[in-house]
Design an enzyme around this catalytic site. Structure first.
Site, PDB file in Angstrom:
ATOM      1  N   ASP A 153       0.848  -1.211   0.000  1.00 49.00           N
ATOM      2  CA  ASP A 153       0.000   0.000   0.000  1.00 49.00           C
ATOM      3  C   ASP A 153       0.878   1.254   0.000  1.00 49.00           C
ATOM      4  O   ASP A 153       0.983   1.919   1.043  1.00 49.00           O
ATOM      5  CB  ASP A 153      -0.896  -0.071   1.249  1.00 49.00           C
ATOM      6  CG  ASP A 153      -1.928   1.032   1.313  1.00 49.00           C
ATOM      7  OD1 ASP A 153      -2.150   1.696   0.304  1.00 49.00           O
ATOM      8  OD2 ASP A 153      -2.509   1.227   2.399  1.00 49.00           O
ATOM      9  N   GLU A 200      -2.719   9.881  -1.164  1.00 47.99           N
ATOM     10  CA  GLU A 200      -3.936   9.068  -1.315  1.00 47.99           C
ATOM     11  C   GLU A 200      -4.589   8.815   0.038  1.00 47.99           C
ATOM     12  O   GLU A 200      -5.811   8.807   0.171  1.00 47.99           O
ATOM     13  CB  GLU A 200      -3.582   7.733  -1.998  1.00 47.99           C
ATOM     14  CG  GLU A 200      -4.800   6.868  -2.352  1.00 47.99           C
ATOM     15  CD  GLU A 200      -5.203   5.869  -1.270  1.00 47.99           C
ATOM     16  OE1 GLU A 200      -6.291   5.303  -1.370  1.00 47.99           O
ATOM     17  OE2 GLU A 200      -4.419   5.668  -0.303  1.00 47.99           O
ATOM     18  N   ASP A 247      -3.203  -1.183  -6.862  1.00 47.66           N
ATOM     19  CA  ASP A 247      -3.166  -0.924  -5.425  1.00 47.66           C
ATOM     20  C   ASP A 247      -3.236  -2.250  -4.661  1.00 47.66           C
ATOM     21  O   ASP A 247      -3.820  -3.224  -5.138  1.00 47.66           O
ATOM     22  CB  ASP A 247      -4.344  -0.014  -5.035  1.00 47.66           C
ATOM     23  CG  ASP A 247      -4.043   0.816  -3.782  1.00 47.66           C
ATOM     24  OD1 ASP A 247      -3.048   0.546  -3.091  1.00 47.66           O
ATOM     25  OD2 ASP A 247      -4.837   1.727  -3.485  1.00 47.66           O
ATOM     26  N   HIS A 334      -3.354  -1.808   6.198  1.00 51.95           N
ATOM     27  CA  HIS A 334      -3.382  -0.755   7.220  1.00 51.95           C
ATOM     28  C   HIS A 334      -2.988  -1.249   8.618  1.00 51.95           C
ATOM     29  O   HIS A 334      -3.470  -0.717   9.628  1.00 51.95           O
ATOM     30  CB  HIS A 334      -4.740  -0.035   7.244  1.00 51.95           C
ATOM     31  CG  HIS A 334      -4.861   0.966   6.133  1.00 51.95           C
ATOM     32  ND1 HIS A 334      -5.829   1.947   6.092  1.00 51.95           N
ATOM     33  CD2 HIS A 334      -4.120   1.155   5.009  1.00 51.95           C
ATOM     34  CE1 HIS A 334      -5.678   2.681   4.998  1.00 51.95           C
ATOM     35  NE2 HIS A 334      -4.657   2.215   4.321  1.00 51.95           N
TER      36      HIS A 334
END
Ligand SMILES: [Zn+2]
Length: 387
Positions: A153, A200, A247, A334
């Site tokens: 990411d 982003e 992505d 994340h």
């Protein structure tokens, strides 16, 4: 990006420009990036090893806009471009600033890098004559948790795009030199550009104003930039023939859905390439199912939703989008585990093969793929590599 799927309002292009698309022969598919054991990929992999590579490893550090890590990665990109790509690639920076909910009144800089290669005769024909295949990924990383690396990411997608540029570079040169000496190329003006987008990520919580800082600014700027009157395309935005956004790539067993009926044809091209490469034994991975399993999807099966990501500001302005992002997201998404240790290098190399082949087909490089791997000539355009 945000995992929530939201309702889709699809704007289709008013004007469809006809473009050629030439399948690669089996031989070219094999020569472009050969399979093991003839592969130039060695251990540790010079491009994609998370620790020792000269392409991916320098990106694997926190890259929060306005911080030293972010600047170091920008420097790495420009060094790679200068040392490893043909000098005709144009490097453009699109710079803006914005406040964020995490940083108060301070103006945070957001800097998109645009790497563009047009046919050599394009500058005479006029900038507004070139239809550009546009490949994008974001290079910023999350503000929090502190120390977040963001390998999938989107360090890996950025590395993949630079790899693809290098992998098709020599064939592009050969094709365009041949067309120029034939006095040709007049009926076809097709270029390629790579967008390494900034900002982003959301800084606090994903919203329309806290996310997509770079892509929102770029789409708006390109919509407002007019080419010369009478050009084939009126703006750089309209000159985007297809916007391919990568992505969250780099984890094993990705499942890439086909998100948009309007670009399902392009999805099918990529899926077909994957299938042919697997059959030829060029790919290294043996996933339970293909990376792109939805070639046969039909109208009613497209549920009207998509992942919020950098394509949105472009899609809202009518650009055709191919979104190469897995659903579900990889488990490390994340979290602090999204680092080099959790990458699957064979999967990354297979993405490199698939995307290089797609760009080569889009750019009609059949007949121009060199037998020797051009990547062996490292730093061919510069004596020294700055790191
Ligand atoms: Zn993210």
């Amino acid at each position: 990006m945000r995992s929530l799927l939201t309702s889709l309002l699809l704007l289709t292009r008013q004007v469809q420009h006809s473009l050629t698309y030439t399948l690669l022969s089996n031989q070219s598919l094999q020569h472009l990036i050969p399979p093991p054991p003839f592969s130039p990929f060695t251990y540790p992999d010079p491009d994609f090893d998370p620790i020792h590579s000269t392409l991916l490893a320098p990106i694997l550090q926190p890259r929060v806009p306005g911080t030293p890590g972010h600047a170091a990665v920008q420097h790495h990109f420009t060094s790679f471009i200068r040392n490893r790509l043909h000098p005709s690639w144009q490097v453009l920076w699109h710079n803006t600033t914005s406040t964020t909910p995490a940083t108060g009144d301070r103006q945070v800089p957001f800097q998109n890098l645009i790497l563009r290669r047009d046919p050599p005769w394009a500058s005479d024909a006029g900038e507004g004559e070139v239809a550009r295949l546009t490949l994008a990924a974001h290079y910023d990383s999350l503000y929090r948790p502190e120390g977040f690396v963001g390998a999938i990411d989107s360090a890996v997608p950025c590395a993949l795009l630079l790899f693809v540029a290098q992998a098709v570079d020599e064939a592009l040169t050969r094709r365009w030199e041949g067309m120029e000496s034939d006095g040709g190329g007049l009926e076809e003006e097709k270029g390629v550009q790579i967008l390494l987008l900034d900002g982003e990520e959301a800084w606090v919580e994903w919203s329309e104003v806290d996310s997509l800082y770079g892509s929102r600014a770029l789409a708006e700027a390109w919509e407002g930039t007019r080419y010369e009157a009478g050009s084939s395309f009126s703006t750089p935005l309209e000159a985007i023939s297809l916007f391919v956004l990568l992505d969250l790539l780099g984890a094993a067993e990705p499942n890439i859905p086909s998100y948009f009926p309007s670009t399902h044809w392009a999805y099918q091209h990529v899926a077909k390439i994957e299938g042919r490469l697997r059959k030829l034994g060029v790919l290294e991975t043996k996933p339970r199912k293909p990376f792109l399993p939805e070639s046969d999807k039909e109208g009613v099966q497209f549920f009207r939703g998509f992942v919020q990501d950098d394509h949105v500001p472009f899609m809202q302005r009518g650009v055709d989008i191919l979104h190469i992002i897995p659903t579900p997201f990889p488990a490390v998404w994340h979290t602090m585990d999204d680092d080099g240790d959790h990458l699957d290098v064979p999967t990354i190399r297979d993405w490199a093969r698939i995307m290089t082949s797609f760009v080569a087909e889009w750019m009609d490089l059949e007949g121009y793929v060199p037998e020797a791997d051009p990547r062996r000539a490292e730093n061919k355009y510069s004596e020294k590599q700055e790191l």
